[in-house]
Design an enzyme around this catalytic site. Structure first.
Site, PDB file in Angstrom:
ATOM      1  N   CYS A  60       0.945  -1.448  -0.105  1.00 44.20           N
ATOM      2  CA  CYS A  60       0.090   0.062   0.136  1.00 44.20           C
ATOM      3  C   CYS A  60       0.834   1.348   0.194  1.00 44.20           C
ATOM      4  O   CYS A  60       0.082   2.515  -0.579  1.00 44.20           O
ATOM      5  CB  CYS A  60      -0.907  -0.281   0.973  1.00 44.20           C
ATOM      6  N   VAL A  98       6.334 -21.491  -5.597  1.00 48.37           N
ATOM      7  CA  VAL A  98       6.412 -22.713  -6.108  1.00 48.37           C
ATOM      8  C   VAL A  98       5.098 -22.613  -7.147  1.00 48.37           C
ATOM      9  O   VAL A  98       4.202 -21.859  -7.947  1.00 48.37           O
ATOM     10  CB  VAL A  98       4.812 -22.537  -4.472  1.00 48.37           C
TER      11      VAL A  98
END
Ligand SMILES: Cc1cc2nc3c(=O)[nH]c(=O)nc-3n(C[C@H](O)[C@H](O)[C@H](O)COP(=O)(O)OP(=O)(O)OC[C@H]3O[C@@H](n4cnc5c(N)ncnc54)[C@H](O)[C@@H]3O)c2cc1C
Length: 569
Positions: A60, A98
């Site tokens: 953010c 992954v």
């Protein structure tokens, strides 16, 4: 090759049997899940994988790093691998992607991003928090140098370098949502001339169109060029090596820098390939404990679909608050607690060049899309604190509530000060299934520099109550063009002369008691003033005398916004 079930960096205290919990994605949802799980379960072996170079960084804050408001990149790093290891006994593997899940064997395949070497890892529990990726439409030129999306620290570093090294003067931001507008502010801060290209006819799509008007006027007043109602067609290179953004209409917008901020899409590839259930909104399906269709796999954050508490429908909501709370819920569930995620209500805020825009719950257009018809709305434009104390700034507030029970459905607010405070209060009321009566009765902080004895939230509730109990029937603004009601403007003649609705006749409130007999009794009276307050007084006076009076909520101020949004003529 499978790794041993416990890595040296993450040891369980003696005598405890470790459960291997692997977490994919180490930022908002993943990091909070890891930290919470450790607080609940000292025995678990917890390993977090992130394909990027950092964990737990402040996504953010990225626009403000581009704008140099946050000057030091290290400020964006909320936690480090070392902190996770030392404080939480959580192993973090960065630059480790992954790539596959074998649900039968309970193994994942991971790839070292630097070397390309792959290996497999066993799990007892898997948590997916891979986030959402910026949408890059398959259009010519979106991969040109100088075209950026903002998701990671390296992304914002590249934008900073581009601005710093190329003496960039102009930018086009494609997409006028939260991230796009935050980028606008920060590019302006860096001295660039900015154009926003937005497919919808408004910026900030979650807002109802009329509530976006003050924001659009503000942006324009700050020199931001808005090119709305037109989509991106392609990006080309100019003869002088700059870029030109070509819109679907053919309009050409020159730019030295282009930011693509047209939304994000849940990163579901891993889940999809593993056969986990994906919902109609394109996110991973989870239950209230954030468990996926596989009992050994949880998912949290931008990648999941969650229930909208107001509409009851599934939705995707890419915001940091829900991701963090979901990470915590998943950890509690993994630890055997029955904690449930309540759902989302889309509470959000954005600050743009001195203006704050915030909303919570449903919008009017969202309610209509969902087929909800039993609702009403009020508009108000109070000061953010008592008018007698210097510096009060207006808050433009819209409150939606169901009828006849008065349950709050949503609110939107725009203003320079005090906006997010009011929306947070209303958001909390929504959480507790509050009504307009609760807002009217709410007891809030008041001293002249902070609020008012009747806070804007109280006022919103009181207006809602007046509608519900029939004290202030409201007219439907959107029916203005087809009504045969007499539109009565009760402002003073000089105000009326300064601008009024074309069909309005002027009878000032100050003359109303003397002249009300001039008004027809057999016709609806739609009453307008500056912001709705004097019209309310007039409505009360006239209805008690048997006239069919209704208030045009929000008055001429709201009319101008509705007109600018093309909703009334
Ligand atoms: C520029 C910007 C500004 C924002 N501003 C606000 C704001 O002001 N307020 C607000 O509420 N929200 C804001 N958000 C949204 C908020 O950051 C996200 O909603 C939140 O971070 C989502 O958390 P998450 O854990 O789901 O995903 P993320 O925080 O995005 O984390 C996902 C991580 O998973 C990693 N990953 C993905 N796939 C794999 C894989 N296969 N293997 C390993 N790692 C993987 C990614 O590299 C990433 O680091 C902003 C987002 C951006 C990009």
């Amino acid at each position: 090759m499978s790794r041993p079930s416990q890595s040296p960096a993450s040891r369980s205290p003696e005598g405890l049997t470790p459960r291997r919990v692997l977490i994919v994605g180490g930022v908002a949802g993943g990091a909070s899940c890891a930290a919470r799980l450790r607080r609940l379960d000292e025995s678990a072996e917890i390993v977090v994988f992130d394909r990027g170079p950092y964990v737990s960084f402040a996504n953010c804050g990225l626009p403000y790093y581009v704008g140099n408001v946050i000057a030091d990149e290290r400020s964006l790093l909320v936690a480090s691998r070392e902190l996770f290891r030392e404080r939480f006994n959580v192993e973090v593997q960065t630059e480790t992607e992954v790539t596959a899940i074998d649900r039968q064997a309970r193994k994942i395949t991971v790839r070292d991003v630097r070397t390309g070497v792959t290996r497999s890892e066993d799990y007892n529990v898997l948590v997916l928090s891979p986030g959402a990726a910026p949408i890059r439409p398959p259009l010519p030129g979106v991969d040109l140098p100088g075209v950026f999306a903002v998701r990671t620290i390296p992304d914002s570093r590249r934008i900073r370098s581009w601005i710093g090294e190329r003496h960039t003067r102009t930018a086009v931001v494609v997409g006028g949502g939260f991230i796009g507008l935050e980028m606008v502010e920060n590019l302006i801060h860096r001295g660039l001339a900015v154009t926003v290209l937005e497919k919808l006819p408004q910026v900030m799509p979650p807002l109802d169109p009329e509530m976006a008007i003050p924001l659009m006027e503000h942006l324009t007043s700050k020199g931001v060029r808005l090119h709305l109602g037109d989509g991106l067609a392609r990006i080309e290179v100019r003869a002088d090596h700059g870029l030109v953004v070509v819109a679907e209409s053919g309009v050409r917008l020159p730019a030295d820098l282009v930011i693509l901020a047209i939304g994000v899409r849940p990163e579901t590839a891993l889940a999809r390939d593993a056969g986990l259930q994906i919902g109609p909104r394109g996110g991973v399906v989870v239950d209230a404990q954030m468990r996926t269709s596989d009992p050994n796999i949880w998912a949290v954050g931008d990648v999941v679909e969650v229930r909208d508490v107001l509409t009851g429908q599934e939705t995707v909501l890419p915001l940091a608050g829900p991701a963090n709370r979901q990470g915590r819920v998943a950890a509690e569930s993994i630890a055997g607690r029955a904690t449930q995620f309540r759902g989302v209500q889309a509470t959000a805020v954005v600050g743009v060049l001195g203006l704050t825009v915030a909303s919570t719950g449903a919008s009017e257009k969202g309610l209509r899309r969902a087929g909800v018809t039993n609702f009403e709305k009020v508009y108000l434009h109070p000061g953010h604190h008592a008018g007698y104390y210097p510096g009060a700034r207006p808050i433009h507030l819209k409150l939606l509530f169901s009828v006849p029970d008065g349950r709050i459905l949503g609110a939107q607010a725009v203003g320079a000060e005090g906006v997010e405070k009011r929306i947070d209060v209303i958001a909390t009321a929504i959480q507790f299934r509050g009504t307009v009566h609760d807002l009217a009765e709410g007891e809030f902080c008041y001293a002249p520099q902070f609020g008012a004895a009747k806070d804007p939230v109280n006022l919103a509730g009181m207006l809602g109550e007046n509608v519900i109990n029939g004290d202030m029937p409201v007219a439907d603004w959107l029916a203005l063009g087809r009504t045969d009601a007499l539109v009565l403007d009760v402002r003073e003649p000089d105000e009326f002369a300064g601008g009024h609705m074309p069909q309005a006749v002027n009878l000032p409130l100050s003359h109303l008691r003397a002249r009300y007999r001039e008004l027809p009794r057999d016709r609806d009276l739609w009453i307008c003033c500056g912001v709705g307050q004097r019209a309310y007084y007039a409505t009360r006076f006239l209805t008690q005398l048997g006239y069919r009076a209704r208030n045009l909520s929000g008055g001429y101020t709201t009319y101008k916004a509705l007109k600018a949004a093309g909703l009334v003529s």
